[in-house]
Design an enzyme around this catalytic site. Sequence first.
Site, PDB file in Angstrom:
ATOM      1  N   ARG A   1       0.716  -1.298  -0.075  1.00  0.00           N
ATOM      2  CA  ARG A   1       0.008   0.001  -0.081  1.00  0.00           C
ATOM      3  C   ARG A   1       0.746   1.432  -0.036  1.00  0.00           C
ATOM      4  O   ARG A   1       0.663   2.166  -0.933  1.00  0.00           O
ATOM      5  CB  ARG A   1      -0.841   0.115   1.370  1.00  0.00           C
ATOM      6  N   THR A   2       1.806   1.326   1.028  1.00  0.00           N
ATOM      7  CA  THR A   2       2.382   2.722   1.013  1.00  0.00           C
ATOM      8  C   THR A   2       3.271   2.734  -0.059  1.00  0.00           C
ATOM      9  O   THR A   2       3.484   3.779  -0.805  1.00  0.00           O
ATOM     10  CB  THR A   2       3.341   2.517   2.354  1.00  0.00           C
TER      11      THR A   2
ATOM     12  N   ARG B   1      11.387   2.706   4.042  1.00  0.00           N
ATOM     13  CA  ARG B   1      10.546   2.025   5.223  1.00  0.00           C
ATOM     14  C   ARG B   1      11.656   1.026   5.721  1.00  0.00           C
ATOM     15  O   ARG B   1      12.111   0.327   5.026  1.00  0.00           O
ATOM     16  CB  ARG B   1       9.528   1.401   4.690  1.00  0.00           C
TER      17      ARG B   1
ATOM     18  N   HIS C   1       5.744   7.599  11.043  1.00  0.00           N
ATOM     19  CA  HIS C   1       5.103   7.257   9.775  1.00  0.00           C
ATOM     20  C   HIS C   1       4.408   8.655   9.358  1.00  0.00           C
ATOM     21  O   HIS C   1       3.113   8.640   9.428  1.00  0.00           O
ATOM     22  CB  HIS C   1       4.020   6.201   9.686  1.00  0.00           C
TER      23      HIS C   1
ATOM     24  N   LYS D   1      22.321 -10.599   0.975  1.00  0.00           N
ATOM     25  CA  LYS D   1      23.776 -11.110   0.898  1.00  0.00           C
ATOM     26  C   LYS D   1      24.541 -10.557   1.768  1.00  0.00           C
ATOM     27  O   LYS D   1      25.705 -10.474   1.808  1.00  0.00           O
ATOM     28  CB  LYS D   1      24.267 -11.002  -0.660  1.00  0.00           C
TER      29      LYS D   1
END
Lengths: 433, 306
Positions: free
Chosen positions: B55-56, B105, B133, B83
């Site tokens: 969504r974001t 994020r 947020h 890795k």
Amino acid sequence: MKKTVIKGADVLGRGRSDLLIADGRLVETGRLDIADAEVVDADGLVALPGLVDLHTHLRQPGYEESETVLSGSQAAAKGGYTAVCAMANSTPVADSPAVVEQVADLGRRAGYVDVQPIGAVSQGLEGRRLAEMGEMAQSQARVRMFSDDGKCVNDPLLMRRALEYAASVDGLIAQHAEESRLTEGSQMHEGAVSARLGMVGWPEVAETSIIARDVLLAEYLDARVHFCHVSTRRSAEIIAAAKKRGVAVTAEVCPHHLILTDHAAQGYDPVFKVNPPLRENDDVEALRSALADGTIDAVATDHAPHSAENKDCEWNAARPGMLGLETALSIAVEALGGPEDVDWNLVAERTSRTPARIAGLRAHGHDFDIGAEANLTLVDPGGRWTVYGNELSSLSTNTPYAGMELPVTVNATFLRGNATVRNGQLTEAMGEN
Amino acid sequence: MKHLIDTADLSREQAELLLHQAEEMSRAVSGREVPKLPALRGRTVVNLFFEDSTRTRTSFETAAKRLSADVVNFAAKSSSVNKGESLKDTALTLQAMGADAVVVRHGAAGVPERLATWLPSSILNAGDGLRGHPTQALLDAYTLQQRLGRLDGRTVTIVGDILHSRVARSNVWLLNTLGANVRLIGPPTLMPRRIESWPAEVGYDLDAALPDSDAIMMLRVQRERMLGGFFPSEREYSLRYGLDQRRAARLPEEAPIMHPGPMNRGLEIASAVADSPRTTIVDQVTNGIWVRMAALYLLLTNGDDE
């Protein structure tokens, strides 16, 4: 016979005095003119017994990219130390005679400070079975302190056994007090700042509950217990009450807990991540008072070097710990009143005599007694210096004081009469290399 | 404004500018045959997502594309991070790519600050651990303004897992900056210790809070939290802190019901409530695009580059 005269130092309890050192021992004090001696001009300098650190991580064996016994010894000498106790959480863990003897031997070969290994309490620091404390005590390393530092001896039965067993070898258990169930996932001190920053908190009760438990165990068993890196007001209160009742408890505080608070975490710079975490201003004030009045016995660095990749990263991924050996004296002076008002006798008590006594290091922490080994430090009380990580002797640079100007400089350090530091610079040490 | 990392850093003027700009974006794009503006043509926006959040990420991607920016999606889970590459190495790669803005994020609080120390780009926090947020809070405030007009003096009640909610943290500071009263309701085990230092009222009784709430924001219960023993059972949580029809009826008639999504129907919110016209859930998604366009635009142009 090698002779050195330290001229005109401000010697604790004697005022301005000269010190004659021959064959590594102090042989005479007063106003001295010795023709065949090397002369060290100490005009304006304070002579302290060499500093003793109860809590150093030298990272060797296992993490030599962060620190080695040699580099850590050099950092210690620069900081005014003549002896350091090396924590057991190396790889392999210092839980056997072989490892503690290796560390002690590396220290002898480096030659900058006496390196006294601390043995692990439990095998592999796993908190299950006692390490071979008796064997380590009888080894050439003559281990007297045992600690699982980095981890708490959480199991109360194991702690009981450790306290009982240590007594039989004239040993001491140094506890990292952290009830680990209460600190799961924690990243910093639990309080208003952690709530705001969205980081899982390390509550002070995780420390105090273990200290309270271990005080009661020590009292019940008539054993000695030492608390590492005490960080909260309540811890100091519990220790004060225990001492009042006559329990054989001692405690140390780290320089960073005497000057920094959890507010330092606000920029999420992992250089300020340490375990136990930086606490609140109220704790800092309480710890300063407790250090001054003797509730807390000693300043110990918890010198914890980490390589860049373990610190130049996100906070959660960073290892806890900060450098301490080269800055400890400055911070201790600051915490005990600042360079203008400092009581040098108190500084010597908390950074040298008492830690030497706790660790059982009989050659250190002497007050310039005639015949004693000449382990001492010359300090410029009016000196100031700015800390730069890459100018420190440690192989790592994770100092929280980078860019800060600190009071007091170490002019010279002498280990058994040999200068390991002169005019603020390392000398060629007299190690066995 | 160079970065958008934490709503606590926003002055009222900056917050209002962002909301005003969001409205401008909505006006400028709505009704256009091609819903696109040229404002960020030639600029590169990197979506750097260490946590899954379709969504974001999609919302930021849509916002950047509507401003004609080039968008690079850097899904860290499928990248060299797996890795063993460090965050700093990832940042240096982005720098080499010439990212003008990095939308990040991450599961750890403070990662946006770390990126800002290593990168010359503007950093937009799209969720960092439990901390913040900010665009979610801005789109919530924007939605509230649409429903309520000005926020001054309004009481917004946020309900649920405050401890683990970056949405709650960002909303507390933003709504407070915008003049609203914030009230936090939830089980005491899901309130941060020393929460009294926040600019918000704290309570444990949802029923008592309903009648004088001008808006209510239900937070998602993360079911994995059940393992942490924060509350006895889903049933008890739902009974004490769930918004069912009976409780919704006790809210003032005009009070909007918000949820940042995704919802646990039947746990923190009953289906009948979630689907009622009083909820703003769909509006919040749409408004997210305007708010993110506004943020990208203001950060990358300082608002002076058409």
